[in-house]
Write an enzyme that holds these catalytic residues in place. Structure first.
Site, PDB file in Angstrom:
ATOM      1  N   HIS A 161       0.842  -1.197   0.000  1.00  0.00           N
ATOM      2  CA  HIS A 161       0.000   0.000   0.000  1.00  0.00           C
ATOM      3  C   HIS A 161       0.879   1.250   0.000  1.00  0.00           C
ATOM      4  CE1 HIS A 161      -2.914   2.967   1.733  1.00  0.00           C
ATOM      5  NE2 HIS A 161      -3.735   2.307   0.934  1.00  0.00           N
ATOM      6  N   SER A 364      -8.288 -15.347  -0.923  1.00  0.00           N
ATOM      7  CA  SER A 364      -8.584 -13.935  -1.168  1.00  0.00           C
ATOM      8  C   SER A 364     -10.013 -13.750  -1.676  1.00  0.00           C
ATOM      9  CB  SER A 364      -7.598 -13.371  -2.194  1.00  0.00           C
ATOM     10  OG  SER A 364      -7.900 -12.027  -2.513  1.00  0.00           O
TER      11      SER A 364
END
Length: 443
Positions: A161, A364
């Site tokens: 990120h 995921s």
């Protein structure tokens, strides 16, 4: 790029300049002065009520077409409206009651204890707080690592990120950007090479529990093993786990590797508004008690300690998190996790069945697929895009019905974009791997 412009096949958007003049919202709701007679006529109140009603209608519509960002829009907090009359501020250390009495520390510590138990650390051994967002959790975790190892080097994968790289810039830390596998997971071979090149400096590692674009989960056990193989003992490294979304999902996934303080990690952070669901951005940061003293300072006028990134902190957020966790419990959260992963597999299979390149990492709920060509379509469904990829993050509020609406519209528009097959779709082999690419060359 103008509205409605199509992105030609194979053209990268990496270097597309984001211009403030082109992207700023020019529409706004003006703040106006009340007229003298407004109190008697009620016109001002009626006008504001009308604006808010229209705005709520817009929020309902936008929430229905919200697929690209990890936010749980399934909210039911009517019972907490009774607390909106109070400015609840949890300033200072959550474990030290300050002179400001309108706080929610009892709720905050209850939430922190819940997460400490989830990540297997004793109450006496942890310290933490409710943050304003996942970014703040990363800023705090990496700052603690820097304070523990002042001359340490930050290692993080290139698919981390952006807040991790922001932390490196803010703290003036040397940052080694590690390569990733095609899945988005950190490449521990390249990580090892970086460690060996800097053996004289302690290592501060950001481990991703779900990367931003691909939802990839770094192998924590392999990261620790790599550190040990390079001669780094636990007193020479600090691991921060960025678990913004999947940090709370993984404990409820069968066969998933554990995120636990029984392993030599220094901190874990998650976003509270993503999977749990909260009407305001917030997060949770947990670290070891032994580390926090290197960071905190006394603040006399608060009668508390400065241990957090922010000073004043939203005291409503802990109450919302406490309320949600109490209502759902472990069984409720596990059911939501299973539903999200099942629906993500449904979406991925439907995309592939319609000839659209797609990838879904194990464990995921982030489905990566071919980037739509129409900017208006991207904005309508609020998709996050990078290079030739876009993704949908399947959250608890994303139903099969919503996914079917999205798929129906995507398939229909895609026929126009690619002229019913006369124009080839882009190759995504370099983004998601050749086995997931359905371009003419790899199909």
């Amino acid at each position: 790029m103008s509205n409605g412009e199509l992105v030609p096949s194979g053209v990268s958007n990496d270097n597309k300049e984001i211009s403030l003049g082109m992207n700023v919202h020019v529409m706004c709701y003006d703040v106006t002065e009340p007229h003298v007679d407004d109190e008697d006529s009620g016109d001002k109140e009626a006008s504001m009520a009308s604006i808010l009603a229209r705005y709520r209608k817009t929020m309902v519509q936008r929430s229905h077409h919200h697929l690209g960002f990890p936010v749980n829009q399934d909210l039911d907090y009517g019972a907490l409206t009774q607390l909106q009359d109070f400015c609840i501020n949890n300033l200072g250390d959550p474990f030290i009651e300050s002179n400001y009495g309108v706080h929610s520390r009892e709720f905050e510590i209850g939430v922190l204890d819940w997460f400490a138990n989830l990540w297997e650390i004793e109450k006496s051994d942890y310290w933490g707080y409710i943050t304003s967002c996942g970014t703040e959790g990363n800023l705090h975790g990496i700052l603690v690592g820097r304070e523990v190892h002042p001359n340490g080097i930050l290692y993080t994968s290139r698919e981390s990120h952006y807040s991790v790289f922001k932390a490196a810039r803010m703290y003036r830390m040397k940052c080694v950007e590690v390569d990733t596998l095609i899945t988005g997971e950190i490449d521990c071979v390249d990580f090892k090479a970086g460690l060996l090149a800097n053996k004289d400096k302690p290592a501060i590692i950001n481990v991703n529990i779900g990367t931003t674009v691909k939802g990839a989960i770094d192998d924590l056990d392999l990261v620790i093993k790599t550190l040990e193989e390079c001669g780094f003992l636990p007193d020479r490294f600090y691991i921060h786990c960025d678990g913004a979304l999947f940090g709370i999902m993984m404990p409820f996934v069968k066969c998933a590797s554990k995120i636990t303080f029984k392993k030599p990690i220094g901190s874990v952070s998650v976003s509270g508004y993503k999977f749990v669901g909260c009407p305001m951005p917030c997060g949770v940061q947990i670290t070891r008690m032994e580390h926090i003293n290197t960071l905190s300072r006394n603040v006399e006028y608060l009668a508390s300690r400065d241990s957090t990134i922010m000073g004043s902190r939203n005291g409503h957020a802990p109450i919302f998190l406490w309320y949600s966790l109490n209502r759902k419990g472990y069984k409720g959260l596990q059911k939501e996790v299973e539903t999200c992963i099942r629906n993500a597999h449904y979406l991925k299979d439907q995309l592939v069945d319609n000839g659209i390149s797609a990838m879904l990492n194990e464990l995921s709920s982030t489905v990566v697929f071919e980037r739509p060509l129409d900017v208006n379509f991207v904005r309508r469904w609020q998709l996050a895009c990078e290079r030739n990829m876009a993704h949908v993050i399947v959250m608890p509020n994303v139903t099969i019905g919503k996914l079917d609406d999205f798929l129906k519209e995507l398939v229909k528009k895609r026929k126009d974009w690619y002229k019913d097959g006369d124009v080839p779709p882009p190759c995504l082999a370099s983004d998601i791997g050749s086995k997931n690419c359905l371009c003419p060359f790899h199909k």
